[in-house]
Design a protein around this motif. Structure first.
Motif, PDB file in Angstrom:
ATOM      1  N   ARG A   1       0.838  -1.198   0.000  1.00  0.00           N
ATOM      2  CA  ARG A   1       0.000   0.000   0.000  1.00  0.00           C
ATOM      3  C   ARG A   1       0.870   1.244   0.000  1.00  0.00           C
TER       4      ARG A   1
ATOM      5  N   GLU B   1      -2.956   5.437  13.106  1.00  0.00           N
ATOM      6  CA  GLU B   1      -4.368   5.428  13.464  1.00  0.00           C
ATOM      7  C   GLU B   1      -4.506   5.644  14.960  1.00  0.00           C
TER       8      GLU B   1
ATOM      9  N   GLN C   1     -11.992   9.159   5.834  1.00  0.00           N
ATOM     10  CA  GLN C   1     -11.697   8.316   4.680  1.00  0.00           C
ATOM     11  C   GLN C   1     -10.552   8.933   3.890  1.00  0.00           C
TER      12      GLN C   1
ATOM     13  N   HIS D   1      -2.959   0.733  -3.933  1.00  0.00           N
ATOM     14  CA  HIS D   1      -2.616  -0.661  -3.668  1.00  0.00           C
ATOM     15  C   HIS D   1      -1.777  -1.174  -4.830  1.00  0.00           C
TER      16      HIS D   1
ATOM     17  N   THR E   1      -9.757   3.448  -1.218  1.00  0.00           N
ATOM     18  CA  THR E   1      -9.968   4.274  -0.028  1.00  0.00           C
ATOM     19  C   THR E   1      -9.842   3.405   1.215  1.00  0.00           C
ATOM     20  N   GLN E   2      -9.544   4.054   2.310  1.00  0.00           N
ATOM     21  CA  GLN E   2      -9.456   3.369   3.592  1.00  0.00           C
ATOM     22  C   GLN E   2      -9.978   4.312   4.656  1.00  0.00           C
TER      23      GLN E   2
ATOM     24  N   ILE F   1      -9.850   5.523   8.348  1.00  0.00           N
ATOM     25  CA  ILE F   1      -8.938   5.468   9.492  1.00  0.00           C
ATOM     26  C   ILE F   1      -9.514   6.276  10.642  1.00  0.00           C
TER      27      ILE F   1
END
Length: 156
Positions: free
Chosen positions: A73, A80, A108, A113, A138-139, A141
Motif C-alpha cells: 500500500r 491510526e 476516509q 494498492h 480508499t481506507q 482510518i
C-alpha cells in the motif's frame, strides 16, 4: 503525513475518471491513461503550534496512535488513533464520567494498492512478471476520539 494525504487526494481526483473496477483477462487492454506522479518535496505542510500528541493528551477522551503498515500500500504506514478510555475524563479531575462515552472520529483517505501485473506469454497462458500497477482505493482510518452523550433508545 498531511503532504502525503494531499498528494493522494490530488492524484485520486486526476485518476478517478480513468479508473475501472473490471478484472482483465489475458490479452485484454485497460482503457486508461498512465500518468507520472512527481511529488514536490519543497512543499511543507503547515505545522500548528499544538502537535497531535499534545492534542490527544489534552482531550477529555484521550487517545494514542499506532501504525498500520502494509507493504503493498502507498503510503505504507498510516498512523491510526486508538481511544484509551470507554468513557470521558471528568472536568473536575479524577476518573471517568460515566454520563459520556468516548467515540472514535473516522476519516476516509485515498490509498494506492500495488498489484502484480499478469503478463501473457505467446502460447496464451499467464506468466507472472515483476511488473506492478497501482489501484486507487480508499481506507477509513481513526484520527482521534471525542466525547458524546450515549444514545438511549426507550423500549416500548
Amino acid at each position: 503525513m498531511q503532504l502525503v494525504l494531499r498528494a493522494l487526494l490530488v492524484m485520486g481526483l486526476a485518476v478517478l475518471p480513468h479508473a475501472t473496477a473490471k478484472k482483465l483477462s489475458c490479452g485484454a487492454r485497460l482503457k486508461a491513461r498512465t500518468m507520472r506522479l512527481r511529488l514536490d518535496q519543497s512543499v511543507q505542510p503547515h505545522v500548528r503550534s499544538t502537535s497531535g500528541i499534545d492534542m490527544a493528551n489534552m482531550s477529555l477522551s484521550p487517545w494514542t496512535y499506532r501504525d498500520s503498515c502494509v507493504e503493498s500500500r502507498f503510503p505504507r504506514c498510516i498512523s491510526e488513533a486508538q481511544c484509551l478510555t470507554s468513557g470521558c475524563l471528568s472536568l473536575q479531575g479524577g476518573g471517568e464520567d460515566a454520563a459520556l462515552e468516548a467515540q472514535p472520529i473516522r476519516y476516509q483517505v485515498l490509498v494506492l494498492h500495488r498489484v502484480q501485473r499478469q503478463r501473457c506469454n505467446k502460447t496464451g497462458g499467464r506468466k507472472t512478471g515483476r511488473r506492478y500497477h497501482f489501484i486507487l482505493g480508499t481506507q477509513v482510518i481513526t484520527v482521534g476520539c471525542t466525547c458524546v452523550r450515549p444514545s438511549v433508545v426507550p423500549q416500548q
